[in-house]
Design an enzyme around this catalytic site. Sequence first.
Site, PDB file in Angstrom:
ATOM      1  N   TYR A 144      46.745 -18.734  31.444  1.00  0.00           N
ATOM      2  CA  TYR A 144      46.668 -19.458  32.516  1.00  0.00           C
ATOM      3  C   TYR A 144      45.336 -20.077  33.004  1.00  0.00           C
ATOM      4  CZ  TYR A 144      47.295 -20.761  37.787  1.00  0.00           C
ATOM      5  OH  TYR A 144      47.119 -21.459  38.871  1.00  0.00           O
ATOM      6  N   ASP A 239      37.605 -19.894  28.807  1.00  0.00           N
ATOM      7  CA  ASP A 239      38.096 -20.023  30.138  1.00  0.00           C
ATOM      8  C   ASP A 239      37.593 -18.571  31.012  1.00  0.00           C
ATOM      9  OD1 ASP A 239      38.975 -19.737  32.672  1.00  0.00           O
ATOM     10  OD2 ASP A 239      41.073 -20.643  32.515  1.00  0.00           O
ATOM     11  N   LYS A 267      36.408 -17.136  40.427  1.00  0.00           N
ATOM     12  CA  LYS A 267      36.437 -15.977  41.081  1.00  0.00           C
ATOM     13  C   LYS A 267      35.346 -15.217  41.410  1.00  0.00           C
ATOM     14  CE  LYS A 267      41.319 -15.785  39.579  1.00  0.00           C
ATOM     15  NZ  LYS A 267      41.688 -16.202  38.436  1.00  0.00           N
TER      16      LYS A 267
END
Length: 431
Positions: A144, A239, A267
Amino acid sequence: MKTERSKQLFARAKRVIPGGVNSPVRAFGSVGGVPRFIERGKGCRVWDVDGNEYIDFVGSWGPLIAGHANPAILKAVRSAMSKGTSFGAPTELEISLAETIRDAVPSIQKLRMVSSGTEATMSALRLARAATGRDRVLKFEGCYHGHVDALLLGAGSGVATLGIPGSPGVPSSYANLTIQAPYNDIEAVRSAFQKWGEQIACIIVEPMAGNMGFVPPVAGFLEALRACCDEYGALLIFDEVITGFRLGWGGAQKHFGVKPDLTCLGKVVGGGLPAAAYGGRGDLMGQIAPEGPVYQAGTLSGNPLAMAAGLATLELLAKPGAYEQLGAVSARITSGLEQLAVEIGVPLCTASAGGIFGFFFHEGPVTNFTEAADAHPARFKRFFSSMLEQGIYLAPSPYECGFASLAHRPRDLNRTLEAAQVALEKAARVR
Ligand SMILES: *Cc1c(COP(=O)(O)O)cnc(C)c1O
């Protein structure tokens, strides 16, 4: 466990917010039951609006590596806030956070702050396409990368949980430019490059996958991606929105010794406020406006409160022993679960690295999305509900990983494993 107030709020939320939530997995769709409306958090604990207390392994889906309401982070945010919340003009805090990240992450020479991981991957993708003059991108099934149009195909977690392959509203002309390969399948990558090699702008990959459950790369996988990109003149994008500063200082690229061309962070680098970043080789980042022609901007990019929270978080992580502590929390959970599963006789495989852990109701090994999806969803659901009832807050989906924090203490882990024994016994009875 009383959930009246959460129930009421959920009903009220659903009248004004789609599904009652501002991000789909929060709705508990795949596990059933009432999503808990949270009132406050402290350390590794959160309390819901009905007064129930939970040991939290979600940590706002990754950012809260120092736990909830960490005093050092709150102090830094308060201090920044007392001077104003946003200026839309450069501030010194942005440079300090950028320098800290550049010094820590091996492949980053220059970076740009944005406000979400989605923005980071979207912008990195645009840059890769601009820099190579190519349109196709290769991604992996179960990875994702935020809700970027071109990257929603086979995107694990939220999307897989909903059981939809991509999303309506993504033009097929976009989706057609995205090539998908199974995670850890280097042969599939090679054959994609044999077919479209001269048209592929980049490979984007989670160097340790955290959105189909926790799935580490097999030995040689990341090295092979690097080699493939080099052979065909494509760029490699890591990522690291989850792994950056959570797997270890410097992220997965430092851990595995493989250098991507571009890296996406999010994050943890925002410390619980909205901040993310993308960065990489100086010559590539020099193509971003205003230094170069590739446009990317943001009203709240580099927001001073978010920069302060990110910096304070990284300062805590830079202290000696921080990652050893996180690694010990993750390992205690996974080894404890494995031992219980053996005693109880329920198939379970686990993985952990740094502040990340995961488990599947599956014999293992789980190396890709097909195998992850083959794990026992009904068992997970039973396990999840029992843990929640006992005050242990896990991500409400079998396709997520668990997040350790510096605030989890041995007694919290003992309590978690006591609850897990009960929950595993219940799960084992699910056929
Ligand atoms: C969470 C996540 C994103 C998206 O970040 P947002 O801040 O939610 O937009 C991108 N990539 C990975 C690997 C993620 O886990």
